[in-house]
Design an enzyme around this catalytic site. Structure first.
Site, PDB file in Angstrom:
ATOM      1  N   SER A 106       0.766  -1.342  -0.052  1.00  0.00           N
ATOM      2  CA  SER A 106      -0.003  -0.145  -0.186  1.00  0.00           C
ATOM      3  C   SER A 106       0.819   1.326   0.051  1.00  0.00           C
ATOM      4  CB  SER A 106      -0.789   0.109   1.337  1.00  0.00           C
ATOM      5  OG  SER A 106      -1.600   1.556   1.195  1.00  0.00           O
ATOM      6  N   TYR A 139      -1.588   0.276  10.152  1.00  0.00           N
ATOM      7  CA  TYR A 139      -1.815  -0.398   8.831  1.00  0.00           C
ATOM      8  C   TYR A 139      -0.494  -0.211   7.852  1.00  0.00           C
ATOM      9  CZ  TYR A 139      -3.617  -0.791   4.145  1.00  0.00           C
ATOM     10  OH  TYR A 139      -4.043  -1.075   2.794  1.00  0.00           O
TER      11      TYR A 139
HETATM   12  N1  LIG Z   1      -8.554  -0.230  -2.032  1.00  0.00           N
HETATM   13  C1  LIG Z   1      -7.571   0.660  -1.791  1.00  0.00           C
HETATM   14  O1  LIG Z   1      -7.846   1.775  -2.000  1.00  0.00           O
HETATM   15  C2  LIG Z   1      -6.407  -0.315  -1.396  1.00  0.00           C
HETATM   16  C3  LIG Z   1      -5.208   0.733  -1.373  1.00  0.00           C
HETATM   17  C4  LIG Z   1      -3.932   0.239  -0.977  1.00  0.00           C
HETATM   18  C5  LIG Z   1      -3.899  -1.322  -0.639  1.00  0.00           C
HETATM   19  N2  LIG Z   1      -4.990  -1.908  -0.683  1.00  0.00           N
HETATM   20  C6  LIG Z   1      -4.910  -3.468  -0.250  1.00  0.00           C
HETATM   21  O2  LIG Z   1      -5.277  -4.335  -1.531  1.00  0.00           O
HETATM   22  C7  LIG Z   1      -5.871  -5.339  -0.967  1.00  0.00           C
HETATM   23  C8  LIG Z   1      -7.182  -5.958  -1.242  1.00  0.00           C
HETATM   24  O3  LIG Z   1      -7.994  -4.783  -0.610  1.00  0.00           O
HETATM   25  P1  LIG Z   1      -9.245  -4.353  -1.508  1.00  0.00           P
HETATM   26  O4  LIG Z   1      -8.967  -2.844  -1.655  1.00  0.00           O
HETATM   27  O5  LIG Z   1      -9.742  -5.034  -2.875  1.00  0.00           O
HETATM   28  O6  LIG Z   1     -10.188  -4.449  -0.558  1.00  0.00           O
HETATM   29  P2  LIG Z   1     -11.644  -5.362  -0.185  1.00  0.00           P
HETATM   30  O7  LIG Z   1     -12.606  -5.383  -1.256  1.00  0.00           O
HETATM   31  O8  LIG Z   1     -11.872  -5.290   1.103  1.00  0.00           O
HETATM   32  O9  LIG Z   1     -10.879  -6.843  -0.282  1.00  0.00           O
HETATM   33  C9  LIG Z   1     -10.007  -7.740   0.583  1.00  0.00           C
HETATM   34  C10 LIG Z   1     -10.374  -9.092   0.545  1.00  0.00           C
HETATM   35  O10 LIG Z   1      -9.643  -9.764   1.655  1.00  0.00           O
HETATM   36  C11 LIG Z   1     -10.275 -10.874   2.243  1.00  0.00           C
HETATM   37  N3  LIG Z   1      -9.773 -10.621   3.410  1.00  0.00           N
HETATM   38  C12 LIG Z   1      -9.287  -9.795   4.265  1.00  0.00           C
HETATM   39  N4  LIG Z   1      -8.820 -10.260   5.607  1.00  0.00           N
HETATM   40  C13 LIG Z   1      -8.599 -11.767   4.986  1.00  0.00           C
HETATM   41  C14 LIG Z   1      -8.231 -12.691   6.001  1.00  0.00           C
HETATM   42  N5  LIG Z   1      -7.657 -12.703   7.219  1.00  0.00           N
HETATM   43  N6  LIG Z   1      -8.348 -14.017   5.242  1.00  0.00           N
HETATM   44  C15 LIG Z   1      -8.779 -14.209   4.072  1.00  0.00           C
HETATM   45  N7  LIG Z   1      -9.249 -13.283   3.436  1.00  0.00           N
HETATM   46  C16 LIG Z   1      -9.241 -12.043   3.906  1.00  0.00           C
HETATM   47  C17 LIG Z   1     -11.904  -9.888   2.150  1.00  0.00           C
HETATM   48  O11 LIG Z   1     -12.841 -11.304   2.329  1.00  0.00           O
HETATM   49  P3  LIG Z   1     -13.106 -11.608   3.713  1.00  0.00           P
HETATM   50  O12 LIG Z   1     -13.590 -10.473   4.450  1.00  0.00           O
HETATM   51  O13 LIG Z   1     -14.459 -12.491   3.360  1.00  0.00           O
HETATM   52  O14 LIG Z   1     -12.299 -12.543   4.485  1.00  0.00           O
HETATM   53  C18 LIG Z   1     -12.048  -9.311   0.906  1.00  0.00           C
HETATM   54  O15 LIG Z   1     -12.312 -10.186  -0.087  1.00  0.00           O
HETATM   55  C19 LIG Z   1      -5.470  -5.287   0.782  1.00  0.00           C
HETATM   56  O16 LIG Z   1      -4.384  -6.143   0.987  1.00  0.00           O
HETATM   57  C20 LIG Z   1      -5.354  -3.954   1.133  1.00  0.00           C
HETATM   58  O17 LIG Z   1      -4.768  -3.643   2.064  1.00  0.00           O
HETATM   59  C21 LIG Z   1      -6.223  -1.596  -1.048  1.00  0.00           C
END
Ligand SMILES: NC(=O)c1ccc[n+]([C@@H]2O[C@H](COP(=O)([O-])OP(=O)(O)OC[C@H]3O[C@@H](n4cnc5c(N)ncnc54)[C@H](OP(=O)(O)O)[C@@H]3O)[C@@H](O)[C@H]2O)c1
Length: 242
Positions: A136, A146
């Site tokens: 991130s 985080y």
């Molecule tokens: N969106 C942004 O702006 C952004 C920016 C920088 C980095 N990121 C990173 O991108 C990655 C994906 O996030 P996203 O933005 O796509 O958000 P998201 O839609 O909330 O996706 C996260 C996914 O990870 C799963 N998850 C979370 N904790 C878990 C665990 N302990 N075991 C198994 N599955 C788990 C969640 O499903 P369940 O809750 O069903 O487990 C969800 O499907 C993350 O690492 C996040 O930190 C996102």
């Protein structure tokens, strides 16, 4: 050639876009997550296999292993998120105990999850393969536990790349800026904050899950075989490098 791919947290947002990309390519894709219903819906939609797993839990990760292919070409450590957005009440804990619980939650969700999953499957990773972990921009800008967890992920990746290099396996981090169309923010993103995040980029647009999927696909492709131990920023220029 069909490749075997594991995308953790593949039911929503970035993980779903990554899994869809590989599945469209004809690869054998396994997606994981904690919630069964969205996971199965996503897997059905894109033609992947769903396995429920909490990647912070060593027992759950051990239970995942028999459900994975014997050989894995690509591991995408995507599961994670800002756990402060979902934290519970004090539950009778002291303020310091609450602080420690909430700090650990981000380290577990974003750092331990990737390290544990990689440790569990490392013997199955094949020559010519790749590990791509989702970091991130928070690692560079600072964002409490985080950001610290995502910075730790990039540091851990250096050692991983050193370990896997002799086996012709690369290890890199893709570091997104603000990505729209995910569940990341829950209801914690006000219109003002969203506008500010977009204005902070040079391109004046939010990132999309497909932007991250493209970067992951590149790092896992034959075109990127000499790239390892790197962090690839995908943030519309919000945070630049020299
Ligand atoms: N969106 C942004 O702006 C952004 C920016 C920088 C980095 N990121 C990173 O991108 C990655 C994906 O996030 P996203 O933005 O796509 O958000 P998201 O839609 O909330 O996706 C996260 C996914 O990870 C799963 N998850 C979370 N904790 C878990 C665990 N302990 N075991 C198994 N599955 C788990 C969640 O499903 P369940 O809750 O069903 O487990 C969800 O499907 C993350 O690492 C996040 O930190 C996102």
């Amino acid at each position: 050639m069909t490749r075997a791919i594991l995308v953790t947290g593949g039911a929503t947002g970035i993980g779903l876009a990554v899994a869809r990309h590989f599945a469209r390519n004809g690869d054998e894709v396994v997606v994981t997550g904690r919630r069964q219903a969205p996971l199965e819906a996503a897997a059905k939609e894109i033609g992947a296999r769903a396995v429920v797993c909490d990647h912070t839990d060593p027992e759950a990760v051990a239970r995942l292993l028999p459900q994975l292919p014997d050989r894995l070409d690509v591991l995408v450590n995507n599961a994670g998120g800002q756990t402060d957005f979902r934290r519970s009440g004090a539950d009778g804990l002291t303020p310091l105990e609450v602080f420690a619980r909430d700090f650990r939650a981000n380290l577990d969700a974003n750092l331990l999850s990737a390290a544990l999953t990689t440790k569990a499957v490392e013997d199955r990773l094949t020559a010519g393969g790749a590990v791509v972990s989702i970091g991130s921009i928070a690692a560079d800008k600072g964002s409490g536990s985080y950001g610290a967890a995502k910075a730790g992920l990039a540091s851990w990746n250096l050692d991983l790349a050193r370990q896997l290099g002799p086996r012709d396996i690369t290890a890199n981090v893709v570091s997104p800026g603000y990505i729209a169309d995910t569940e990341f923010f829950g209801d914690h993103l006000t219109p003002e904050r969203r506008a500010h995040l977009i204005e902070s980029t040079m391109l004046g647009r939010p990132g999309r899950p497909d932007d991250i999927a493209g970067a992951v696909a590149f790092l896992a492709s034959p075109a990127a075989r000499d790239i390892t131990a790197q962090v690839l920023n995908v943030n519309g220029g919000e945070h630049g490098t020299r």
